[in-house]
Design a protein around this motif. Structure first.
Motif, PDB file in Angstrom:
ATOM      1  N   LEU A  66     -12.987  59.008  44.439  1.00 42.95           N
ATOM      2  CA  LEU A  66     -13.613  57.972  43.750  1.00 42.95           C
ATOM      3  C   LEU A  66     -12.789  57.176  42.989  1.00 42.95           C
ATOM      4  O   LEU A  66     -13.339  56.411  42.304  1.00 42.95           O
ATOM      5  CB  LEU A  66     -14.180  59.150  42.698  1.00 42.95           C
ATOM      6  CG  LEU A  66     -15.159  59.974  43.386  1.00 42.95           C
ATOM      7  CD1 LEU A  66     -15.792  61.248  42.428  1.00 42.95           C
ATOM      8  CD2 LEU A  66     -16.370  59.420  44.107  1.00 42.95           C
ATOM      9  N   GLU A  67     -11.525  57.403  42.785  1.00 43.68           N
ATOM     10  CA  GLU A  67     -10.663  56.388  42.334  1.00 43.68           C
ATOM     11  C   GLU A  67     -10.114  55.081  42.988  1.00 43.68           C
ATOM     12  O   GLU A  67     -10.084  55.448  44.248  1.00 43.68           O
ATOM     13  CB  GLU A  67      -9.411  57.181  41.696  1.00 43.68           C
ATOM     14  CG  GLU A  67      -9.776  58.146  40.680  1.00 43.68           C
ATOM     15  CD  GLU A  67      -8.112  58.833  40.235  1.00 43.68           C
ATOM     16  OE1 GLU A  67      -7.217  58.290  40.757  1.00 43.68           O
ATOM     17  OE2 GLU A  67      -8.370  59.913  40.138  1.00 43.68           O
ATOM     18  N   GLN A  68     -10.021  54.012  42.463  1.00 38.93           N
ATOM     19  CA  GLN A  68      -9.998  53.035  43.456  1.00 38.93           C
ATOM     20  C   GLN A  68      -8.412  53.069  43.519  1.00 38.93           C
ATOM     21  O   GLN A  68      -7.463  53.139  42.827  1.00 38.93           O
ATOM     22  CB  GLN A  68      -9.984  51.581  42.483  1.00 38.93           C
ATOM     23  CG  GLN A  68      -9.872  50.432  43.064  1.00 38.93           C
ATOM     24  CD  GLN A  68      -9.971  48.987  42.311  1.00 38.93           C
ATOM     25  OE1 GLN A  68     -10.586  49.098  41.305  1.00 38.93           O
ATOM     26  NE2 GLN A  68      -9.590  47.985  43.019  1.00 38.93           N
ATOM     27  N   THR A  69      -8.099  52.735  44.931  1.00 37.85           N
ATOM     28  CA  THR A  69      -6.518  52.982  45.067  1.00 37.85           C
ATOM     29  C   THR A  69      -5.798  51.734  45.617  1.00 37.85           C
ATOM     30  O   THR A  69      -4.682  51.731  45.694  1.00 37.85           O
ATOM     31  CB  THR A  69      -6.526  54.217  46.311  1.00 37.85           C
ATOM     32  OG1 THR A  69      -7.238  53.464  47.543  1.00 37.85           O
ATOM     33  CG2 THR A  69      -6.794  55.319  45.960  1.00 37.85           C
ATOM     34  N   TYR A  70      -6.581  50.720  46.070  1.00 38.50           N
ATOM     35  CA  TYR A  70      -5.968  49.441  46.335  1.00 38.50           C
ATOM     36  C   TYR A  70      -6.304  48.335  45.318  1.00 38.50           C
ATOM     37  O   TYR A  70      -7.649  48.355  45.187  1.00 38.50           O
ATOM     38  CB  TYR A  70      -6.286  49.097  47.730  1.00 38.50           C
ATOM     39  CG  TYR A  70      -5.723  49.885  48.613  1.00 38.50           C
ATOM     40  CD1 TYR A  70      -4.432  50.462  49.035  1.00 38.50           C
ATOM     41  CD2 TYR A  70      -6.562  50.698  49.481  1.00 38.50           C
ATOM     42  CE1 TYR A  70      -4.160  51.359  49.858  1.00 38.50           C
ATOM     43  CE2 TYR A  70      -6.127  52.049  50.419  1.00 38.50           C
ATOM     44  CZ  TYR A  70      -4.880  51.995  50.456  1.00 38.50           C
ATOM     45  OH  TYR A  70      -4.288  52.917  51.465  1.00 38.50           O
ATOM     46  N   ALA A  71      -5.663  47.867  44.804  1.00 33.81           N
ATOM     47  CA  ALA A  71      -5.926  46.598  43.966  1.00 33.81           C
ATOM     48  C   ALA A  71      -6.499  45.188  44.960  1.00 33.81           C
ATOM     49  O   ALA A  71      -6.106  45.093  46.034  1.00 33.81           O
ATOM     50  CB  ALA A  71      -4.577  46.010  43.234  1.00 33.81           C
ATOM     51  N   THR A  72      -7.502  44.710  44.223  1.00 33.57           N
ATOM     52  CA  THR A  72      -8.110  43.681  44.871  1.00 33.57           C
ATOM     53  C   THR A  72      -8.032  42.127  44.044  1.00 33.57           C
ATOM     54  O   THR A  72      -8.045  42.358  42.768  1.00 33.57           O
ATOM     55  CB  THR A  72      -9.550  43.678  45.064  1.00 33.57           C
ATOM     56  OG1 THR A  72     -10.129  43.967  44.035  1.00 33.57           O
ATOM     57  CG2 THR A  72      -9.717  44.948  46.256  1.00 33.57           C
TER      58      THR A  72
END
Length: 76
Positions: A66-72
């Motif tokens: 559920l956590e964002q793991t890669y930056a965009t």
């Protein structure tokens, strides 16, 4: 829910002996960290010898899905 994230690296590629790495993830979700970590252990045990022969390295990590793991980056 947890997912397995991986960095797959090909070691000593080409005349410049570069290491090329790619981010990836296993398309399966696990109910908790222990279940995810057990799956990682099984994958590593299954693949280890073959990967060494081919000079390929993979780093696995269980992380909350559920956590964002890669930056965009968003361009305007």
């Amino acid at each position: 829910m947890f997912k397995i994230f991986a960095a797959i690296c090909f070691v000593n590629i080409g005349v410049m002996d570069q290491t090329l790495c790619f981010k990836s993830q296993v398309p399966v979700k696990f109910k908790d960290f222990s279940e995810c970590n057990l799956a990682v252990d099984r994958i590593v045990n299954y693949m280890h010898e073959d990967l060494q022969e081919r000079k390929v390295s993979i780093v696995f990590r269980c992380h909350n899905a559920l956590e964002q793991t890669y930056a965009t980056t968003i361009s305007k």
